[in-house]
Design an enzyme around this catalytic site. Structure first.
Site, PDB file in Angstrom:
ATOM      1  N   TYR A 134       0.907  -1.407   0.079  1.00  0.00           N
ATOM      2  CA  TYR A 134       0.101  -0.068  -0.131  1.00  0.00           C
ATOM      3  C   TYR A 134       0.858   1.209   0.245  1.00  0.00           C
ATOM      4  O   TYR A 134       1.866   1.335   0.873  1.00  0.00           O
ATOM      5  CB  TYR A 134      -1.058   0.090   1.200  1.00  0.00           C
ATOM      6  CG  TYR A 134      -2.262  -0.887   1.153  1.00  0.00           C
ATOM      7  CD1 TYR A 134      -3.065  -0.875  -0.084  1.00  0.00           C
ATOM      8  CD2 TYR A 134      -2.321  -1.701   2.126  1.00  0.00           C
ATOM      9  CE1 TYR A 134      -4.009  -1.896  -0.186  1.00  0.00           C
ATOM     10  CE2 TYR A 134      -3.516  -2.407   2.085  1.00  0.00           C
ATOM     11  CZ  TYR A 134      -4.451  -2.565   0.921  1.00  0.00           C
ATOM     12  OH  TYR A 134      -5.419  -3.315   0.913  1.00  0.00           O
ATOM     13  N   GLU A 135       0.472   2.179  -0.831  1.00  0.00           N
ATOM     14  CA  GLU A 135       1.288   3.386  -0.958  1.00  0.00           C
ATOM     15  C   GLU A 135       1.653   4.201   0.243  1.00  0.00           C
ATOM     16  O   GLU A 135       2.832   4.971   0.372  1.00  0.00           O
ATOM     17  CB  GLU A 135       0.536   4.399  -1.864  1.00  0.00           C
ATOM     18  CG  GLU A 135       1.216   5.456  -2.427  1.00  0.00           C
ATOM     19  CD  GLU A 135       0.498   6.444  -3.431  1.00  0.00           C
ATOM     20  OE1 GLU A 135       0.995   7.495  -3.621  1.00  0.00           O
ATOM     21  OE2 GLU A 135      -0.672   5.832  -3.813  1.00  0.00           O
ATOM     22  N   ALA A 136       0.951   4.050   1.273  1.00  0.00           N
ATOM     23  CA  ALA A 136       1.187   4.811   2.615  1.00  0.00           C
ATOM     24  C   ALA A 136       2.319   4.137   3.497  1.00  0.00           C
ATOM     25  O   ALA A 136       2.704   4.711   4.362  1.00  0.00           O
ATOM     26  CB  ALA A 136      -0.121   4.879   3.510  1.00  0.00           C
TER      27      ALA A 136
ATOM     28  N   LEU B  35       6.317   6.052   3.390  1.00  0.00           N
ATOM     29  CA  LEU B  35       6.354   6.352   1.842  1.00  0.00           C
ATOM     30  C   LEU B  35       7.803   6.034   1.430  1.00  0.00           C
ATOM     31  O   LEU B  35       7.860   5.490   0.205  1.00  0.00           O
ATOM     32  CB  LEU B  35       6.002   7.823   1.468  1.00  0.00           C
ATOM     33  CG  LEU B  35       4.519   8.150   1.383  1.00  0.00           C
ATOM     34  CD1 LEU B  35       4.377   9.683   1.374  1.00  0.00           C
ATOM     35  CD2 LEU B  35       3.820   7.339   0.375  1.00  0.00           C
TER      36      LEU B  35
END
Length: 274
Positions: A58-60, A89
């Site tokens: 997941y991008e976060a 990130l």
């Protein structure tokens, strides 16, 4: 081999179709980079069916997440569930820069026949008629993943001969300072890893010609005609490699989507009854 029973037109929504078509793009053992929304539905469905050993990022900042139910965003605490890494990130984009991402899902405001995507402006950059939020990591992810799948709405104003601004490069990109279109591989050189693999819309699934880099129609969703698809595209479509209709969702895929992936109805409308 398990017999597949496909749902009939009217028994599923376009969101169901998009989620299922996107999930089918995932191969087992792949490392997949996903953002909020439809990509989350797709990956979690794939984890439960065709790609049980895929690794979700997941991008976060979570790696190899195994949420029991759908997070509301990539920042939802549920993304940490059973994750191998819960960081930020920097760490997940480091995986991109190291060439570890096999597949990434993205969206865009405009796309052209070479897969160049615009999430920046409509019109001239210095005096635009509309300004979008910007790249949001779109060019980084698209440039560094081995394969990228775009999920978009099919409209003539979005599918253009030339996008107004190239935020994320496709298979033919501008080489500066002259601005001529050249193959992506030539521009990226030794850093070339891959590029856009498919575009999934509410009307069809598109792929790209390996030699020319041009988009072609792979399958058309049930209930959509070639004429309707062309009317909603701003350039001449290539139907020469079209395989026919997109396989609709199976009843099993729909059951898992609604009962296991998103039982709370975060992104799906909880209206389908069996």
């Amino acid at each position: 081999m398990t017999h597949k029973t496909y749902a009939k037109l009217g028994e599923y929504s376009i969101i169901d179709m998009l989620a299922v078509a996107a999930a089918r793009e995932v191969k087992d053992e792949e490392v997949v980079f996903a953002g909020t929304g439809l990509p989350m539905l797709a990956i979690m469905l794939a984890q439960r069916l065709n790609a049980p050993n895929c690794k979700l990022i997941y991008e976060a900042g979570t790696i190899d997440s195994r949420s029991d139910s759908l997070p509301s965003s990539v920042g939802d605490p549920r993304c940490v569930t059973k994750a191998a890494v819960a960081s930020g990130l920097f760490d997940v984009f480091n995986q991109l820069q190291r060439g570890k991402i096999d597949l990434a899902y993205l969206g865009g405001a405009e796309i052209d026949k070479y897969g160049n995507v615009n999430t920046t402006v409509v019109g001239d950059y210095t005096n635009p008629t509309m300004r979008f939020p910007g790249s949001g990591g779109n060019p980084d992810i698209n440039s560094l993943a081995k394969r990228t799948v775009f999920i978009m709405v099919q409209e003539k104003r979005r599918f253009k001969e030339r996008v107004d601004y190239i935020t994320s490069p496709g298979w033919m990109v501008k080489k500066w300072p002259e601005g001529t279109l050249v193959p992506r591989r030539q521009v990226y050189g030794k850093n070339f890893l891959g590029g856009p693999s498919a575009v999934i819309t509410n009307m069809a699934v598109f792929r790209f010609n390996e030699e020319t880099g041009m988009m072609y129609v792979d399958t058309i969703h049930p209930g959509v005609s070639q004429e309707q698809l062309q009317e909603n595209t701003g350039f001449e479509l290539d139907f020469s490699r079209c395989k026919g209709e997109t396989e609709p969702p199976t009843y099993e895929e729909l059951r898992i989507l609604y009962e296991a992936v998103d039982p709370e109805g975060i992104f799906l409308t909880p209206q389908r009854k069996k």
